[in-house]
Design a protein around this motif. Sequence first.
Motif, PDB file in Angstrom:
ATOM      1  N   GLN A 107      -3.474  -3.873  -6.141  1.00  0.00           N
ATOM      2  CA  GLN A 107      -2.185  -4.504  -5.851  1.00  0.00           C
ATOM      3  C   GLN A 107      -2.246  -5.296  -4.551  1.00  0.00           C
ATOM      4  O   GLN A 107      -1.646  -6.368  -4.434  1.00  0.00           O
ATOM      5  N   LEU A 108      -2.978  -4.786  -3.571  1.00  0.00           N
ATOM      6  CA  LEU A 108      -3.158  -5.540  -2.321  1.00  0.00           C
ATOM      7  C   LEU A 108      -3.857  -6.869  -2.595  1.00  0.00           C
ATOM      8  O   LEU A 108      -3.462  -7.919  -2.078  1.00  0.00           O
TER       9      LEU A 108
ATOM     10  N   LEU B 281       0.828  -1.204   0.000  1.00  0.00           N
ATOM     11  CA  LEU B 281       0.000   0.000   0.000  1.00  0.00           C
ATOM     12  C   LEU B 281       0.866   1.259   0.000  1.00  0.00           C
ATOM     13  O   LEU B 281       0.558   2.235  -0.693  1.00  0.00           O
ATOM     14  N   GLU B 282       1.969   1.235   0.755  1.00  0.00           N
ATOM     15  CA  GLU B 282       2.857   2.393   0.776  1.00  0.00           C
ATOM     16  C   GLU B 282       3.548   2.586  -0.572  1.00  0.00           C
ATOM     17  O   GLU B 282       3.789   3.718  -1.000  1.00  0.00           O
TER      18      GLU B 282
ATOM     19  N   THR C 111       2.444   1.496  -3.693  1.00  0.00           N
ATOM     20  CA  THR C 111       1.589   1.674  -4.867  1.00  0.00           C
ATOM     21  C   THR C 111       0.302   2.436  -4.593  1.00  0.00           C
ATOM     22  O   THR C 111      -0.314   2.941  -5.537  1.00  0.00           O
ATOM     23  N   ASN C 112      -0.147   2.484  -3.327  1.00  0.00           N
ATOM     24  CA  ASN C 112      -1.432   3.097  -2.977  1.00  0.00           C
ATOM     25  C   ASN C 112      -2.564   2.508  -3.821  1.00  0.00           C
ATOM     26  O   ASN C 112      -3.481   3.211  -4.253  1.00  0.00           O
ATOM     27  N   SER C 113      -2.494   1.187  -4.060  1.00  0.00           N
ATOM     28  CA  SER C 113      -3.449   0.527  -4.942  1.00  0.00           C
ATOM     29  C   SER C 113      -4.118  -0.628  -4.219  1.00  0.00           C
ATOM     30  O   SER C 113      -3.446  -1.561  -3.771  1.00  0.00           O
ATOM     31  N   ALA C 114      -5.444  -0.593  -4.133  1.00  0.00           N
ATOM     32  CA  ALA C 114      -6.182  -1.704  -3.547  1.00  0.00           C
ATOM     33  C   ALA C 114      -6.066  -2.951  -4.426  1.00  0.00           C
ATOM     34  O   ALA C 114      -6.041  -4.079  -3.930  1.00  0.00           O
TER      35      ALA C 114
END
Length: 378
Positions: A10-11, A2-3, A5-8
């Motif tokens: 990607q999570l 999250l730090e 890419t700030n992408s859900a």
Amino acid sequence: MLELTNSAWQLGLVGALQALPILLFSIFAGVLADRWPKRGVLFVMQMAAMIQAAVLWALVATGAIQVWEIYVLALLLGLTNSLSRPVSRAYLVELVGREHLPNASALNSAVSSLARIVGPGVGGVIIAASGVSALFLLNALSFLPLLAAIALIDTRELHGQVALGPNVDGRRDATTWQSLREGLAYVWRSPAVLLLLLVAGLVLLFGSNFNVVLPLFATDVLHVGATGFGLLSAATGVGALLAAFWLAWGNRQPTIRGVLSIMLAFGVLEAAFAVSGLFAVSLALITAVGFTEEAFAVQAMTTLQAIAPDRLRGRVMSVQALFFDGSLPLGYVLMGWLAGLYGAPAAVLIGALLSLLVVGAGWLWRHPAEKDMAASAG
């Protein structure tokens, strides 16, 4: 992730990569468990997990962590879990014996449930106080007492040990594929094992993925926001913990009829939660759902461990891991798709109704399974 890419999305991808090896490789872990000493296999697997955790800490601490490295570590951790879970579940019978198996399985589940409740809170405190790097370091160090515990097991005190090595129907030169086919043939020929795997696996697939839409219930249905979502999430964990303690206290030998009855209660309670519009009622219902979900999953797993012959238990538990653990990522996709089409309440209700249909089919099919279980016990 999250730090970085700030992408859900990607999570979600990292979670999928960690779950993928369970679908692909867990079935082979049973052959490994039946051919090699389980204590040694577990020690190697946990050592590998510790090394992966240490590498993650080192990359984060030095600021060198990249997205592709997280992908690789997630896959490696998933591979380690896919191999260690069936082995550890098959080893439980050898550690405690069949008489104390229900109690041991319940206590094992209680520890896991307690960790799921306490762990995220402790992790959040550590991150707030010292940062993510310190959390990953503590995670790596936490494997040391586990490795020590495995090393201290006295193998002379184990129950139900059998000769290890390639062995199919008395032949000592069996290949991996022959050993795997032997295990799958036993599953197919055993009505009790087949019923528990199919019914419990499908109920977990259709009904045990409600947590993925709990945020929608909290915000759009019950209108209680983040605080309410936290209470709903905690309630499922509390219910699971209470179920584990209840099973451990009674040390009950599970039956096919008993497992199916708890699954039936699970489906009914989940359907009631789906249509409830009151927060207090929903909180009580989701606690009961967590209770029944944990109860039937633990009892189904305990029954499979007890039924399986000693020389085939590892392979049976590897199929169990495929059906039980492997159903979860597929269920998340199914529940998300249904929620997108019809909304969260309808998605959970559909899952509950499908679960009830599966349990109904299992109830009609239970008599051969009960006879098979009685013969195995004899």
